[in-house]
Each structure stands twice: as C-alpha cells, then as structure tokens.
Write a protein that holds these residues in place. Structure first.
Motif, PDB file in Angstrom:
ATOM      1  N   VAL A 259       2.943 -11.848  -2.092  1.00 36.87           N
ATOM      2  CA  VAL A 259       4.647 -11.552  -3.394  1.00 36.87           C
ATOM      3  C   VAL A 259       3.375 -11.492  -4.829  1.00 36.87           C
ATOM      4  CG1 VAL A 259       6.578 -12.018  -4.174  1.00 36.87           C
ATOM      5  CG2 VAL A 259       6.091 -12.444  -1.605  1.00 36.87           C
ATOM      6  N   LEU A 260       3.607 -12.930  -5.056  1.00 40.10           N
ATOM      7  CA  LEU A 260       2.948 -12.866  -6.818  1.00 40.10           C
ATOM      8  C   LEU A 260       2.032 -11.882  -7.137  1.00 40.10           C
ATOM      9  CD1 LEU A 260       2.945 -16.128  -6.901  1.00 40.10           C
ATOM     10  CD2 LEU A 260       5.335 -14.992  -7.906  1.00 40.10           C
ATOM     11  N   ALA A 261       0.853 -11.613  -6.626  1.00 43.69           N
ATOM     12  CA  ALA A 261      -0.537 -10.123  -6.630  1.00 43.69           C
ATOM     13  C   ALA A 261       0.630  -9.521  -6.892  1.00 43.69           C
ATOM     14  CB  ALA A 261      -1.377 -10.758  -5.767  1.00 43.69           C
ATOM     15  N   HIS A 262       1.293  -9.404  -5.753  1.00 42.91           N
ATOM     16  CA  HIS A 262       1.977  -7.539  -5.447  1.00 42.91           C
ATOM     17  C   HIS A 262       3.341  -7.275  -6.981  1.00 42.91           C
ATOM     18  CE1 HIS A 262       4.701  -4.000  -5.134  1.00 42.91           C
ATOM     19  NE2 HIS A 262       5.749  -5.023  -5.523  1.00 42.91           N
ATOM     20  N   LYS A 263       3.407  -8.696  -7.467  1.00 43.45           N
ATOM     21  CA  LYS A 263       4.160  -8.434  -9.177  1.00 43.45           C
ATOM     22  C   LYS A 263       3.503  -8.528  -9.907  1.00 43.45           C
ATOM     23  CE  LYS A 263       8.823  -8.799  -7.023  1.00 43.45           C
ATOM     24  NZ  LYS A 263       9.249  -7.223  -7.238  1.00 43.45           N
ATOM     25  N   ALA A 264       2.386  -8.954  -9.931  1.00 35.76           N
ATOM     26  CA  ALA A 264       0.897  -8.832 -11.193  1.00 35.76           C
ATOM     27  C   ALA A 264       1.077  -7.366 -11.265  1.00 35.76           C
ATOM     28  CB  ALA A 264       0.147  -9.213 -10.484  1.00 35.76           C
ATOM     29  N   ARG A 265       0.644  -6.837  -9.725  1.00 36.41           N
ATOM     30  CA  ARG A 265       0.353  -5.853  -9.997  1.00 36.41           C
ATOM     31  C   ARG A 265       0.744  -4.601 -10.894  1.00 36.41           C
ATOM     32  NH1 ARG A 265      -3.377  -6.824  -5.479  1.00 36.41           N
ATOM     33  NH2 ARG A 265      -1.747  -7.399  -4.036  1.00 36.41           N
ATOM     34  N   MET A 266       2.200  -4.758  -9.840  1.00 34.52           N
ATOM     35  CA  MET A 266       3.512  -4.126 -10.694  1.00 34.52           C
ATOM     36  C   MET A 266       3.880  -3.275 -12.268  1.00 34.52           C
ATOM     37  SD  MET A 266       4.622  -2.178  -8.085  1.00 34.52           S
ATOM     38  CE  MET A 266       6.074  -1.335  -9.786  1.00 34.52           C
TER      39      MET A 266
ATOM     40  N   LYS B  29       1.234  -1.653   0.005  1.00 34.02           N
ATOM     41  CA  LYS B  29       0.139  -0.156  -0.051  1.00 34.02           C
ATOM     42  C   LYS B  29       1.102   1.208   0.028  1.00 34.02           C
ATOM     43  CE  LYS B  29      -3.816  -2.258   2.415  1.00 34.02           C
ATOM     44  NZ  LYS B  29      -4.676  -1.594   4.315  1.00 34.02           N
ATOM     45  N   ARG B  30       2.082   1.391   1.219  1.00 34.25           N
ATOM     46  CA  ARG B  30       2.577   2.915   0.597  1.00 34.25           C
ATOM     47  C   ARG B  30       3.765   2.717  -0.438  1.00 34.25           C
ATOM     48  NH1 ARG B  30       5.399   0.763   4.867  1.00 34.25           N
ATOM     49  NH2 ARG B  30       7.800   1.134   4.420  1.00 34.25           N
ATOM     50  N   PHE B  31       3.444   1.749  -0.771  1.00 28.79           N
ATOM     51  CA  PHE B  31       4.821   1.340  -1.820  1.00 28.79           C
ATOM     52  C   PHE B  31       3.884   2.203  -3.125  1.00 28.79           C
ATOM     53  CE2 PHE B  31       7.060  -0.305  -5.574  1.00 28.79           C
ATOM     54  CZ  PHE B  31       8.838  -0.307  -5.454  1.00 28.79           C
ATOM     55  N   LEU B  32       2.864   2.145  -3.448  1.00 27.88           N
ATOM     56  CA  LEU B  32       1.658   1.731  -4.828  1.00 27.88           C
ATOM     57  C   LEU B  32       1.740   3.682  -4.548  1.00 27.88           C
ATOM     58  CD1 LEU B  32      -0.211  -1.118  -4.965  1.00 27.88           C
ATOM     59  CD2 LEU B  32       2.000   0.079  -6.165  1.00 27.88           C
ATOM     60  N   ARG B  33       1.186   4.314  -3.231  1.00 24.13           N
ATOM     61  CA  ARG B  33       0.832   5.037  -2.863  1.00 24.13           C
ATOM     62  C   ARG B  33       2.224   6.224  -3.469  1.00 24.13           C
ATOM     63  NH1 ARG B  33       0.347   5.766   2.988  1.00 24.13           N
ATOM     64  NH2 ARG B  33      -1.186   3.572   2.565  1.00 24.13           N
ATOM     65  N   ARG B  34       3.446   5.470  -3.918  1.00 25.91           N
ATOM     66  CA  ARG B  34       4.189   6.839  -3.466  1.00 25.91           C
ATOM     67  C   ARG B  34       4.191   6.152  -5.391  1.00 25.91           C
ATOM     68  NH1 ARG B  34       8.124   9.078  -1.712  1.00 25.91           N
ATOM     69  NH2 ARG B  34       8.225   8.675   0.901  1.00 25.91           N
ATOM     70  N   LEU B  35       3.685   5.689  -6.171  1.00 32.59           N
ATOM     71  CA  LEU B  35       4.282   5.135  -6.943  1.00 32.59           C
ATOM     72  C   LEU B  35       3.146   6.054  -8.590  1.00 32.59           C
ATOM     73  CD1 LEU B  35       5.677   1.598  -7.900  1.00 32.59           C
ATOM     74  CD2 LEU B  35       6.692   3.622  -7.380  1.00 32.59           C
ATOM     75  N   GLU B  36       1.936   7.165  -7.976  1.00 36.26           N
ATOM     76  CA  GLU B  36       0.790   6.811  -8.891  1.00 36.26           C
ATOM     77  C   GLU B  36       1.235   8.595  -9.312  1.00 36.26           C
ATOM     78  OE1 GLU B  36      -1.364   8.180  -5.860  1.00 36.26           O
ATOM     79  OE2 GLU B  36      -2.568   6.687  -5.259  1.00 36.26           O
ATOM     80  N   VAL B  37       1.837   7.537 -11.194  1.00 30.57           N
ATOM     81  CA  VAL B  37       2.945   9.096 -11.795  1.00 30.57           C
ATOM     82  C   VAL B  37       1.874   8.073 -13.505  1.00 30.57           C
ATOM     83  CG1 VAL B  37       4.724   8.735 -10.435  1.00 30.57           C
ATOM     84  CG2 VAL B  37       4.321   6.905 -12.149  1.00 30.57           C
ATOM     85  N   THR B  38       2.434   9.067 -14.089  1.00 29.03           N
ATOM     86  CA  THR B  38       1.935   8.301 -15.572  1.00 29.03           C
ATOM     87  C   THR B  38       2.958   8.757 -16.353  1.00 29.03           C
ATOM     88  OG1 THR B  38       1.310  10.896 -15.231  1.00 29.03           O
ATOM     89  CG2 THR B  38      -0.013   9.819 -14.798  1.00 29.03           C
ATOM     90  N   SER B  39       4.155   8.728 -16.444  1.00 24.81           N
ATOM     91  CA  SER B  39       5.632   8.698 -16.957  1.00 24.81           C
ATOM     92  C   SER B  39       6.220   8.103 -16.847  1.00 24.81           C
ATOM     93  CB  SER B  39       5.787  10.441 -17.079  1.00 24.81           C
ATOM     94  OG  SER B  39       6.378  10.426 -16.413  1.00 24.81           O
TER      95      SER B  39
ATOM     96  N   CYS C 150      14.656  -6.292  -2.916  1.00 26.46           N
ATOM     97  CA  CYS C 150      13.110  -6.035  -3.014  1.00 26.46           C
ATOM     98  C   CYS C 150      12.156  -6.801  -1.622  1.00 26.46           C
ATOM     99  CB  CYS C 150      12.750  -6.485  -4.038  1.00 26.46           C
ATOM    100  SG  CYS C 150      10.854  -7.324  -4.371  1.00 26.46           S
ATOM    101  N   LEU C 151      11.903  -6.398  -0.470  1.00 22.20           N
ATOM    102  CA  LEU C 151      11.655  -7.712   0.644  1.00 22.20           C
ATOM    103  C   LEU C 151      10.224  -8.656   0.634  1.00 22.20           C
ATOM    104  CD1 LEU C 151      11.590  -7.355   3.354  1.00 22.20           C
ATOM    105  CD2 LEU C 151       9.679  -6.072   3.914  1.00 22.20           C
TER     106      LEU C 151
END
Lengths: 175, 175
Positions: free
Chosen positions: B109-116, B59-69, B89-90
């Motif tokens: 872990v795998l769900a996170h990677k899929a989301r990335m 959650k904390r990581f994705l919040r920092r990655l709200e970007v468009t480029s 990568c933890l």
DNA sequence: GTAGATGTAAAATGATCGTTTTACACTTGG
DNA sequence: CCAAGTGTAAAACGATCATTTTACATCTAC
C-alpha cells in the motif's frame, strides 16, 4: 460512569485502530469492562453498535467544524487530525467493510456525507456571495475528502495543502 | 486457464465488493473453482493473497495512467471509475482493515502511494516547467485521492470537478 | 512405465465469530 | 419487604474462521 457512553467511546477507538470486522465482541466487552449481556442490552447488535459509534463521532466532528470560512474549515480539519489521528474517514471505512449492505450503517454514512456537502455549500455561498456554485462546492468537497484520505500517508501536510488549494479556488470565485 | 491469475481476479472482485476480512477463504475457493489446497499452494496465505491482489491491481491501474498532463490524469481516473466502479481506494481500504499491522499488506500500500506521488510530481514538473513544486504536487495528490473517495457517494461528478480544480491550480503555476 | 508434479474432494484442526441463555448479586422505589 | 430493574460471570449456541492433512485422480516427461 455512563455505560453506553464508555462502550461507544471504547468501540470507536477499537474500530478505528483495528477495523470493524476484525474487532470482535469479546474485545469490545473486555475493553468496556462489561458483560456481553450488558453490551447487547445497550447496543442491540454489532451493526447497531457501529451505527451508534458513527452517529456519536459525527456529533463530535461537526462540533469542531462550526466555522464560516473555507480557511477555517481546513484549519479545523488540521486540528482534528492532530488530536484524533488520521486513519482515514471512519464513515467510508465502515461503508467499505460492510460493502454498503448493512442498511443501518449505510444510512448513517450517506446521511453524514450529505450533511457535509450541505455544510460546505453554506460556507462557500457565504464566502463568495453567490447563492449557488455547484462546481466549486464539489471541488471543496473533494479537497476535504482528499485531505482526510491522503493524511493517512502524508500527515498534516495534506490538510495544509488542501486548505491552500481551497482558499485559492474560492478566492478566484469571489472576483 | 491460468489458475493463479483467475484466483487473483476473483479475489479482487470479492474483496472489492464485500471487504477483505468479511470475505472468507471458502468464498474465494468457491469463486475461483479450486480446492483450498490449491489456493494455498498458489497464494501462500490470505495476507499474501491480499498483497498479490493489490500488486496486480496496481499494474492495471498504472497502465491506465500513462499520461503527460494533469487533465489527462483525471480523465484517466474518470475512465477507471466508469469501467471498474467506485468503491474507494482498495489500497487504503486494505490498510484500514488490517490496521496497518500486516507488513506484507502495508508495504504494498505505502509503496503504491509513494509511486503515485512520484508520478504526479513528474506530470506537474513536465507541465509547469518547474523542476520542483512540492506544494502544488501535494494539492494534486489530494485532489486525486479525494476524487477517488468522493466518487463513492458523488460518482463521476467528483472526478470531473477534481480535474477542473487540478488544471486550474496547475495553470496558475505556469504563468 | 513409472516418477513427479498438479490437481481434486473432504475431513480435521483449534480458534473465534456474533448472539443467547442460565444462574446469581446488587440496588432502588413503592 | 419484595418486585423490578440492572448488572455480573460463564457457558452454550451453531456457524464460520484460516489453515493443514489425508487420500486419491490425472497428466507429463524421461
């Protein structure tokens, strides 16, 4: 028949499969078919065994990477992944599991990474004709590391894509 | 004051610093200032606690990655590394330490990677105008993963180089 | 005011950790 | 022939593992 060699080989596969901390000495003695007394005579300690395992792995790894082009470098990694599987960089895994606090382990890991950078720098220099392009070297290092890590969940695709990206970037620097 | 939140925060930093297996429950209770009874009431088990830690971190990581480029994506990773440090990568570390054999952990872990991958695919599509370029997406994924891993021993340099490489590759696909 | 929830401290669970030790068998070279 | 070296099996070491339990304190709400 060489006891130390089989011990190291067995340890490597158990560490790789189950992790370093989670693999107890009894599993190692049982796996290698030796007594704990013999294990300690040959390995010294668990930390020393981990360091030995990594050193041997590095030798085997580098033997596969005797190449002179970026494309061949990533082809070699592709072969490695196909033959040895992809459970992420065992060096960084060892470093992470020990928190970098076990000197014998940390030393082997960081020395390995330094050698990898040198190797990649040599290949890039050879291919571009330029003696020194730190930014490009850094990029190839990142692609190599990323291919290793991403292969855990993407398989060979990651290595292929990394190789394509690397040749693209190197090509651009050759003009 | 929220017990579960502090437990998870403390656990994350201890796991990150010393590894998952090497961090015992007593260090977690001591660190969070709670009894083992309370820990188990809130966390369920060690595996479940690891899964919770990873979920919160995502959650904390994705919040920092709200970007468009792509450029902004790697700038965000640069910030993350500067603020949170770079111990690899933890998620992959957890996966490696458990050998992928703990379902609750492996799933997160795998769900996170899929989301990335999805996130990167969206950014690439937005930037190139092309709906689908799997090869390019794979390359950016590898660069992102590689920046995270290489930062352990190269620091921010790795992330900067990865960002440059990524924008170069995306630019090429825009023509 | 008392029942229920939520916390503590501390001990006990049985297993497993890395490492050392004790006692014994086998080979090998001087 | 016997001393040194190298192996085994098995027990013991004290520490630590994840987890459960027992007994007790404190708050809150009806």
């Amino acid at each position: 028949m060489n006891i130390k060699a089989t011990l190291i080989a067995v340890s490597e596969s158990l560490f790789d499969r189950h992790g370093f901390t989670a693999t107890g000495m009894d599993k190692l003695t049982r796996g290698a078919g030796i007594s704990s007394r013999t294990l300690y005579k040959h390995a010294g300690s668990k930390s020393a065994l981990i360091a030995s395992v990594l050193s041997e792995r590095e030798k085997r790894f580098l033997r596969r990477l005797e190449v002179t082009s970026t494309a061949a470098l990533f082809k070699a990694l592709e072969d490695w992944v196909r033959v040895e599987g992809c459970r992420n960089c065992l060096f960084l895994r060892a470093y992470g599991e020990t928190g970098g606090d076990t000197p014998e382990v940390a030393e082997v890991v960081l020395a390995h990474k330094a050698r990898m950078i040198e190797k990649i720098a040599d290949i890039v220099a050879l291919e571009t004709g330029r003696a020194d392009d730190p930014q490009l070297v850094e990029q190839i290092v990142v692609l190599f590391e990323g291919a290793t890590a991403a292969a855990v969940y993407r398989g060979e695709r990651a290595v292929v894509a990394a190789g394509k990206a690397a040749t693209t970037l190197v090509q651009r620097a050759c003009v």
